[in-house]
Design a protein around this motif. Structure first.
Motif, PDB file in Angstrom:
ATOM      1  N   HIS A 100       0.792   5.463   1.172  1.00  0.00           N
ATOM      2  CA  HIS A 100       0.155   6.435   2.050  1.00  0.00           C
ATOM      3  C   HIS A 100       0.371   7.843   1.499  1.00  0.00           C
TER       4      HIS A 100
ATOM      5  N   PRO B 287       0.824  -1.217   0.000  1.00  0.00           N
ATOM      6  CA  PRO B 287       0.000   0.000   0.000  1.00  0.00           C
ATOM      7  C   PRO B 287       0.857   1.266   0.000  1.00  0.00           C
TER       8      PRO B 287
ATOM      9  N   THR C 170      -4.737   5.768   2.689  1.00  0.00           N
ATOM     10  CA  THR C 170      -3.982   4.585   2.288  1.00  0.00           C
ATOM     11  C   THR C 170      -4.596   4.041   1.009  1.00  0.00           C
TER      12      THR C 170
END
Length: 269
Positions: free
Chosen positions: A158, A156, A163
Motif C-alpha cells: 500500500h 500486496p 494497492t
C-alpha cells in the motif's frame, strides 16, 4: 506463468506481439544528480538505444562524443534457444564512426570492485551500466518470461492511497542486472509502478525505482518516465530529488519498417 505475471504481460501488449519483436529502438535521455560526480553530467541526452529482445545485447549511439557508439554484449550467456550467440565473453566495446574498436572491457562487472557511489567512471564503466540497465528496462515485463528467471507473488503493498501487487524476481547469475533479486510492483491495470533492487555497481545503494506515463508503441506498452530514489530498509522510499531519471521520447519495434505512432500517455505517476 502465474496469474499476476499473465495480467502484466497482457497489459503490456501480450506475449504474441513480443515474440514477433526481435529488436527495439528507443530515443532515451538519462539524467539526475548522480552523474556529476561520475563525470557525465549532461552527457546522456538524446541517446538512440537498440536492444535485442532474445539475448542481452545493447547498442547506444551517440555515446559520450559525436560519432562514437557503445556495444554491450552478453549474448554468449543469455541467448535463448534458436538465437545465435557470439561465443564471446561478456564485454563492453567503444567504436568509432567506421565501426573500429576504440576500447573494450571484458568481464566488466569486476571493474567496479572497490568503487563507491561517487567514484568517477570511465566511458566503459558507463557503457556497462547503461547497457545492462536499459536492456532490463526496455525488455520488462517480457524478460520475466525467460525460463531461467524465477518469479513468485508477494503480499500486496500500500502506497500513496493505492494497492499494488508485487512480484518477487530471481534472475540467473548469467544475466547482467542491478541485483539478482528484485521486486516489481503493479497497479490494478497490470502496469509497473515501482521496482526495488540493490544497485550493486553504485555502492550497493538500496533503490526504489518508480515508473509512469505509460505509452503504447506499435501495440507494446512501456513506461516513458522512470525515477530512482533512495529506499529505506523498511521498504519506504525518500521521494524528494531523484538520483537517476530516464525518459523515453519515442520507440519503434524491430518488425516494423518505420517508427510507430504512440498512443496518448497513460495518466499516472
Amino acid at each position: 506463468m502465474n496469474t499476476l505475471l499473465k495480467q502484466v504481460v497482457d497489459a503490456s501488449g501480450g506475449q504474441n506481439l513480443w515474440s514477433r519483436t526481435p529488436t527495439l529502438t528507443a530515443e532515451v535521455s538519462v539524467g539526475g544528480p548522480v552523474w556529476a560526480p561520475k563525470g557525465w553530467a549532461g552527457a546522456l541526452r538524446d541517446l538512440t538505444v537498440t536492444v535485442d529482445t532474445r539475448r542481452q545485447h545493447t547498442v547506444i549511439a551517440p555515446f559520450t562524443a559525436p560519432g562514437l557508439s557503445m556495444e554491450f554484449d552478453n549474448t554468449g550467456a543469455t541467448a535463448l534457444d534458436g538465437v545465435p550467440a557470439t561465443g564471446e565473453p561478456q564485454r563492453v566495446v567503444l567504436r568509432d564512426p567506421a565501426g573500429r574498436v576504440v576500447n573494450e572491457l571484458t568481464d566488466p562487472r569486476a571493474a567496479f570492485t572497490g568503487m563507491l557511489r561517487a567514484t568517477p567512471w570511465r566511458p566503459l564503466h558507463l557503457g556497462y551500466f547503461l547497457g545492462y540497465a536499459l536492456w532490463n528496462y526496455l525488455t520488462a515485463p517480457f524478460l520475466l518470461l525467460r525460463p531461467d528467471v524465477l518469479t513468485r507473488e508477494l503480499e500486496p503493498w500500500h502506497e500513496a492511497g493505492q494497492t499494488w501487487r508485487r512480484l518477487r524476481v530471481r534472475y540467473p547469475d548469467t544475466l547482467a542486472t542491478h541485483s539478482l533479486e528484485q521486486t516489481f510492483y503493479y497497479d490494478s491495470d497490470g502496469l509497473q509502478r515501482r521496482m526495488d533492487y540493490v544497485n550493486e555497481v553504485m555502492g550497493s545503494a538500496l533503490v526504489a525505482h518508480y515508473s509512469g506515463r505509460h505509452r503504447s508503441f506499435g501495440g507494446l506498452v512501456f513506461p516513458s518516465r522512470r525515477r530512482t530514489f533512495r529506499r529505506n530498509p523498511d521498504g519506504t522510499s525518500n521521494i524528494n530529488l531523484p538520483s537517476i531519471t530516464v525518459d523515453v521520447h519515442g520507440m519503434h519495434l524491430g518488425h516494423a519498417g518505420a517508427p510507430t505512432a504512440s498512443a496518448p500517455a497513460y495518466q499516472g505517476r
